[in-house]
Structure formats: structure tokens, C-alpha cells
Design a protein around this motif. Structure first.
Motif, PDB file in Angstrom:
ATOM      1  N   CYS A 144      13.951   4.108   5.026  1.00 17.97           N
ATOM      2  CA  CYS A 144      12.907   3.087   5.177  1.00 17.97           C
ATOM      3  C   CYS A 144      13.534   1.697   5.157  1.00 17.97           C
ATOM      4  CB  CYS A 144      11.898   3.221   4.038  1.00 17.97           C
ATOM      5  SG  CYS A 144      10.683   1.891   3.975  1.00 17.97           S
ATOM      6  N   HIS A 146      12.164  -0.949   4.319  1.00 17.44           N
ATOM      7  CA  HIS A 146      11.600  -1.768   3.248  1.00 17.44           C
ATOM      8  C   HIS A 146      12.114  -1.335   1.878  1.00 17.44           C
ATOM      9  CE1 HIS A 146       8.185  -3.048   0.534  1.00 17.44           C
ATOM     10  NE2 HIS A 146       8.570  -4.183   1.085  1.00 17.44           N
ATOM     11  N   CYS A 147      12.121   0.024   1.603  1.00 19.24           N
ATOM     12  CA  CYS A 147      12.490   0.484   0.263  1.00 19.24           C
ATOM     13  C   CYS A 147      13.697   1.427   0.270  1.00 19.24           C
ATOM     14  CB  CYS A 147      11.306   1.166  -0.423  1.00 19.24           C
ATOM     15  SG  CYS A 147      10.949   2.790   0.249  1.00 19.24           S
ATOM     16  N   CYS A 162       6.458   5.121   5.857  1.00 20.80           N
ATOM     17  CA  CYS A 162       7.257   5.556   4.708  1.00 20.80           C
ATOM     18  C   CYS A 162       6.339   6.225   3.680  1.00 20.80           C
ATOM     19  CB  CYS A 162       7.956   4.361   4.079  1.00 20.80           C
ATOM     20  SG  CYS A 162       8.770   4.757   2.522  1.00 20.80           S
ATOM     21  N   CYS A 165       6.541   3.819   0.172  1.00 16.80           N
ATOM     22  CA  CYS A 165       5.961   2.483   0.049  1.00 16.80           C
ATOM     23  C   CYS A 165       4.897   2.195   1.094  1.00 16.80           C
ATOM     24  CB  CYS A 165       7.060   1.422   0.099  1.00 16.80           C
ATOM     25  SG  CYS A 165       7.773   1.217   1.735  1.00 16.80           S
ATOM     26  N   TYR A 167       5.350   1.409   4.208  1.00 19.96           N
ATOM     27  CA  TYR A 167       5.811   0.494   5.253  1.00 19.96           C
ATOM     28  C   TYR A 167       5.920   1.234   6.577  1.00 19.96           C
ATOM     29  CZ  TYR A 167       8.849  -2.838   7.695  1.00 19.96           C
ATOM     30  OH  TYR A 167       9.383  -3.708   8.600  1.00 19.96           O
TER      31      TYR A 167
HETATM   32 ZN   LIG Z   1       9.543   2.586   2.092  1.00 19.21          ZN
END
Ligand SMILES: [Zn+2]
Length: 413
Positions: A144, A146-147, A162, A165, A167
Motif C-alpha cells: 500500500c 499509504h501504510c 488497501c 487503511c 487507501y
Molecule cells: Zn494501506
């Protein structure tokens, strides 16, 4: 639908049919039903709860016609099965090559479909599936953005949510598009009431029959839709339909009816009927049309153009919910191309007769991705299965094969 015709290859029809199940299993499909005739067969496939496909073949060893309703991977694999069960696999002309040839012929005859059509200045796509050119393998996103949690998805998917999270990751690593979601307003039982009303509108179906149908599986899925705005600019010379239809036969029927009315009126007025029947007008078109394109490849998700409106006024920022969310299989660019064709088709359906179609379709702004909560409902009535999709936000029926019961079918208890 993908189709291809194979000549002079000496197919052994029985071997071909028997080879298919093994091949389709390799790509995760299972055979649901097989119907075989003397020189033909039909195989229904399924994958998971939602994906359905169909293979149809008919012909003789030296001239066989194959049709696939479903993703291209199936046609690829059918061709492999074909190559393994014919005497002359070297003579196979692949379906992609055949499609490319057809697209060229179609482009030539396009003027025949829309007589007097003037090609719009921008490069226009014929309202058919674009010919697929092999794309270079794209870098695969594994975590991901983002995370950094690991991501798993099907190779067809272009945008993946994801699991940790929420995203939305673009699998090519590029920036994700604008996106939002719609709230769930209707419960499952409210959706079933709407589905019953829809079913009861069928020919020969009463509300009582709809009530006593076996209402089976109901599931909720968040389905990604591209909201594309298409600007239509140009002019049309033709006759406006009394009611719009995309069915050419009905367009012709309306024409005939109008001429009959014109003739009758003409007779009564003692003049020529032409004046009433011949309502060819020239109209300049300048219109922005909102076209929803479902970002999934399975055709049964696609609503008719103009039949479904995304309730955009109710959209909210995207957040992860407990409901299962389907990933995006159609890119913004593909959705835009599809939306252009759908918008032109919708515009054309307002006319019974067109002598000049000089309209161009131009996308306005970037498409926005809207996750819409849809109820998928299955039911059985008169021994047949039907399905209805109800938008859980607006309550509108999106797709629904309405039952049509032939005379003499009695309701089942
Ligand atoms: Zn994520």
C-alpha cells in the motif's frame, strides 16, 4: 462479446468441447452447464459469485464459429483448446487478428450505420470494443502506498483498496483519481420490496405472483462507477422519436407509424401527407451528459446509458466500511472511451431517422470514481432464475431482467 471464425483447420468438435473444461480451470473458471447439439455446443462458466461467462461454438470441421461472452482470457484459452483439437493448428487466424481486420472494415462501413455522418474533428472511436493492443507488462505494486501493508489483487484490477487503511492504490504506481462513496439508505428488505415492484411490472406478472416468487440470495457490494461527463457538440438532421429507443426495429416501426398518421391526416385535410410525416429537422446539439460507467468488466453490471443516474448529490468522502468493495478493473481512460460511445448512442436513440449525424463527443474534466452500494438480489419465478440490482442509496433498479412468462405458466407455491 468476442467472436471468431476458423476455417480450414479440421476441428474435431467433440475433442474441442471436451478440452475446454481443463483449459478454463487453469484460469480459475468452472463449468456450470454444458449443452451440446449435433454441430454445436454451449458451455456456461462461472467464477466466484458474480462472474459468469459463456462459450458457444457451432459449425463443421472446416468452418467453425466461436463466440465468448466474458473476459478475453477465456477466448485466449478457447483458442488454445482449439489448437489442441484440430488437424491443422498452423492455419488458425487468432481472434485478435480477426478483430483488427473487422475493426478496419467497420471503420469503412461506419458511414453506412450513421448515414451522412461527418467524422468529428477529434479521433473518434467506433461504439464497439476497441481492439486490444498488447500492452507492455506494467510494474506490479506490492505494498500500500499509504501504510505499506501488503496488497493482493487480480491482475485485471487497476485500482485496489488497501485492506488495512482503506487507501485506494493505483497498481501502476501513479496517483489515484478523485474518489468518493455513497451512503447506504435502504435495508435489504426495502430493496426486496423495490425488486418485487419491478418484477410485477413484467408482462403477465401480477403483484401476487411477484410476492410468491422464491426470493433467494441477497448480497450487498460496493461497486465502483466512473462518473464521466461528456459534452456533445454538433448537429443532427433527422426525425425525433416519440419515445426513444435503441432498437433499430422499433425505430423503423415508429417511422412507419408516423407515415401512416401523416397519410391519414393528409387525406383528411385534403393535402399531402408528406408535410406531417416528413418532420426532418436540423438541430444543433450542445449538451453535457453525465454517463456512469461501471468499472467492472463483467457485462451484466453495465446499466443502459440513460437508465441509471449516480446520485452525485449524496456523495461522501470514502471511508472503509464492513461491506465488501469490488476493485476497479476499467481505467479512467477506458471508461472515458466507453462513455463517449454510450453518450452518442443515447443521443442517437432520440431519433427514428438520421440523415446527418455530425456530433462529436468530448470528455469534460477528469472522471471521478464513485463507490455505490448495490443490493444484488436473485429470485425464482415460474421455474426460472432472475436477478435484480437495486441501488441502496437512491433505490433505483439498475439492471434487472424482468420476468416474461409465456401463457399457461401457473404460479408456484
Ligand atoms: Zn494501506
Amino acid at each position: 462479446m468476442i467472436s471468431a471464425r476458423y476455417r480450414e483447420i479440421g476441428v474435431r468438435m467433440e475433442n474441442f468441447q471436451q478440452a475446454i473444461p481443463g483449459y478454463v480451470q487453469q484460469v480459475g473458471w468452472t463449468v456450470k452447464k454444458t449443452i451440446s447439439g449435433q454441430n454445436s455446443f454451449m458451455i456456461e462458466l462461472k467464477k466466484g459469485l458474480f462472474d459468469k461467462a459463456m462459450i458457444k461454438a457451432r459449425g463443421i470441421p472446416q468452418d467453425i464459429y466461436v463466440e465468448v461472452e466474458g473476459p478475453q482470457e477465456i477466448m485466449d484459452i478457447v483458442e488454445q483448446a482449439l489448437a489442441g483439437s484440430c488437424d491443422n493448428p498452423g492455419a488458425i487466424v487468432g481472434w485478435k487478428q480477426q478483430a483488427a481486420q473487422q475493426a478496419m472494415e467497420l471503420a469503412k462501413s461506419f458511414a453506412g450505420i450513421f448515414p451522412g455522418m461527418i467524422p468529428p474533428p477529434a479521433p473518434a472511436q467506433a461504439p464497439t470494443q476497441p481492439v486490444q493492443v498488447p500492452t507492455p507488462a506494467k510494474p506490479k505494486l506490492e505494498a500500500c502506498m499509504h501504510c505499506a501493508a501488503p496488497l493482493t489483487y487480480d491482475p485485471e484490477e487497476v485500482l485496489v483498496i488497501c485492506n488495512y487503511c482503506g487507501y485506494i492504490n493505483n497498481t501502476t504506481g501513479e496517483q489515484a483519481p478523485r474518489y468518493s462513496m455513497l451512503p447506504i439508505v435502504l435495508s435489504g428488505s426495502q430493496a426486496i420490496e423495490i425488486a418485487k415492484d419491478h418484477a410485477a411490472k413484467g408482462v403477465f406478472v401480477t403483484r401476487g405472483m411477484a410476492e410468491s416468487a422464491e426470493w433467494g440470495l441477497i448480497v450487498m457490494r460496493y461497486v465502483p462507477n466512473w462518473a464521466v461527463t461528456i459534452n456533445l457538440e454538433g448537429d443532427i438532421e433527422g426525425r425525433k422519436a416519440l419515445f426513444k429507443t435503441k432498437d433499430v426495429k422499433k425505430q423503423v416501426a415508429q417511422e412507419v407509424a408516423l407515415q401512416a398518421i401523416g397519410g391519414a391526416l393528409g387525406g383528411m385535410l385534403g393535402g399531402s401527407g408528406e408535410a406531417v410525416a416528413d418532420r426532418t429537422e436540423r438541430m444543433s446539439i450542445s449538451e453535457a451528459m453525465d454517463v456512469p460507467v461501471v468499472a467492472r468488466k463483467a457485462p451484466e453490471f453495465q446499466p443502459d446509458a440513460g437508465a441509471y443516474k449516480i446520485p452525485l448529490d449524496r456523495k461522501e468522502p470514502f471511508k472503509k466500511t464492513g461491506e465488501e468493495t469490488l476493485n476497479v478493473e476499467i481505467s479512467a481512460q477506458e471508461a472515458t472511451e466507453r462513455a463517449k460511445g454510450l453518450a452518442l448512442q443515447e443521443l442517437r436513440s432520440r431519433y427514428t431517422f438520421v440523415s446527418r449525424f455530425g456530433v462529436g463527443a468530448y470528455p469534460m474534466g477528469e472522471p471521478e470514481l464513485i463507490y455505490a452500494p448495490w443490493w444484488f438480489i436473485e429470485y425464482r419465478m415460474g421455474g426460472r432464475s432472475f436477478s435484480v440490482i437495486v441501488d441502496a442509496c437512491s433505490g433505483s433498479v439498475i439492471a434487472g431482467q424482468r420476468p416474461w412468462l409465456p401463457k399457461g405458466v401457473t404460479k408456484r407455491r
